[in-house]
Design an enzyme around this catalytic site. Structure first.
Site, short mmCIF file in Angstrom:
data_model
loop_
_atom_site.label_atom_id
_atom_site.label_comp_id
_atom_site.label_asym_id
_atom_site.label_seq_id
_atom_site.Cartn_x
_atom_site.Cartn_y
_atom_site.Cartn_z
N LYS A 132 -5.71 3.66 -3.11
CA LYS A 132 -4.97 2.80 -1.77
C LYS A 132 -6.12 2.54 -1.12
O LYS A 132 -5.32 2.10 -0.03
CB LYS A 132 -3.58 3.66 -1.90
CG LYS A 132 -2.17 3.49 -2.68
CD LYS A 132 -2.22 1.72 -2.82
CE LYS A 132 -1.00 1.75 -3.75
NZ LYS A 132 -0.47 1.09 -4.26
N TYR B 282 -5.27 8.19 -6.23
CA TYR B 282 -3.77 7.13 -5.69
C TYR B 282 -4.58 7.28 -4.02
O TYR B 282 -4.18 5.82 -4.04
CB TYR B 282 -2.54 8.54 -6.12
CG TYR B 282 -1.72 7.47 -5.65
CD1 TYR B 282 -0.88 6.22 -5.87
CD2 TYR B 282 -1.10 7.54 -4.37
CE1 TYR B 282 -0.07 5.27 -5.29
CE2 TYR B 282 -0.21 6.61 -3.57
CZ TYR B 282 0.15 5.99 -4.35
OH TYR B 282 1.92 4.67 -4.60
N SER C 126 1.17 -0.87 0.04
CA SER C 126 0.14 0.03 -0.08
C SER C 126 0.82 1.42 -0.40
O SER C 126 1.33 1.65 -0.60
CB SER C 126 -1.16 -0.15 1.03
OG SER C 126 -1.89 0.66 1.08
#
Length: 235
Positions: free
Chosen positions: A110, A106, A92
């Protein structure tokens, strides 16, 4: 599509080809009799304010960072359940726990990875399977360099909150304190533990990022606790 070096064997895989991913897992099981560790490491960054990102860019980010990891995780679970052992390691990011201006999409990819992995951790613990989210801070990899994608649209209003970070990425200045080799060794050490963690921040910056986020959440809960509890039916 295969590379061998001593006892190490590699295979080329497009992680977004889920059929090929399942086939590779089946091949590994056939050739080696089992599968002990999955490390979902493939991913890239998309830089741009949330409004700047178009849906094609967003979907591509989610396909690689979220759906590919989910598909490979699902592919290895049957053999790990049968073995009653295994370790799934999701690479991660500190960005999967705490968001940054310019990295919202982004962050979302994650956060999604962390969401299903946290639930999976509880689901498979009784089956002898471990799940760990590795959350690196800045490391000297290609993530902030050639790997980084940038939203095609730029909106000047967001410059004050995003341009400083963008300039740092575009300069590709190797300022990142994280050493990838040391991180790899730390991950190997973690897999050898009988009680590996659900979350493993990687690097001093990541440790600080997680602690600051926890403090901010605690402060909000404390400040608004009475309002929050007031939403329940009266007793």
């Amino acid at each position: 599509d295969a590379i061998s070096l001593g006892n190490t064997h590699g295979a080329v895989l497009d992680v977004n080809d889920h059929t090929a991913g399942r086939a590779l897992v089946e091949r590994i099981i056939t050739e080696h009799g089992g599968l002990d560790v999955l490390v979902n490491n493939a991913g890239y960054g998309l830089f741009g304010a949330v409004e700047e990102a178009n849906m094609a860019e967003v979907r591509a980010q989610m396909e690689t960072n979220f759906f590919a990891a989910l598909a490979l995780t699902q592919a290895v679970l049957p053999v790990m359940r049968k073995q009653r052992s295994g370790h799934i390691i999701q690479i991660s990011s500190q960005a999967g726990f705490s968001s940054t201006p310019g990295l919202g999409i982004y962050n979302a990819s994650k956060f999604a990875l962390e969401g299903f992995s946290e639930a999976l951790h509880a689901e498979v613990a009784p089956l002898g399977i471990h799940v760990t989210l590795v959350e690196p801070g800045p490391f000297r990899t290609l993530w902030a360099g050639p790997s980084m994608h940038y939203a095609a649209t730029r909106i000047p209003d967001y410059a004050p909150t995003t341009d400083g970070i963008r300039t740092r990425f575009e300069s590709r200045d190797p300022w990142q304190p994280g050493d990838p080799e040391r991180a790899a060794l730390a991950i190997v050490q973690m897999t050898e533990s009988a009680t590996p963690p659900l979350r493993l921040p990687m690097g001093a910056i990541a440790v600080g990022t997680l602690r600051k986020k926890l403090e901010r959440v605690a402060a909000d809960v404390d400040a608004w606790e009475s309002v929050a509890k007031g939403a329940d039916f009266p007793k």
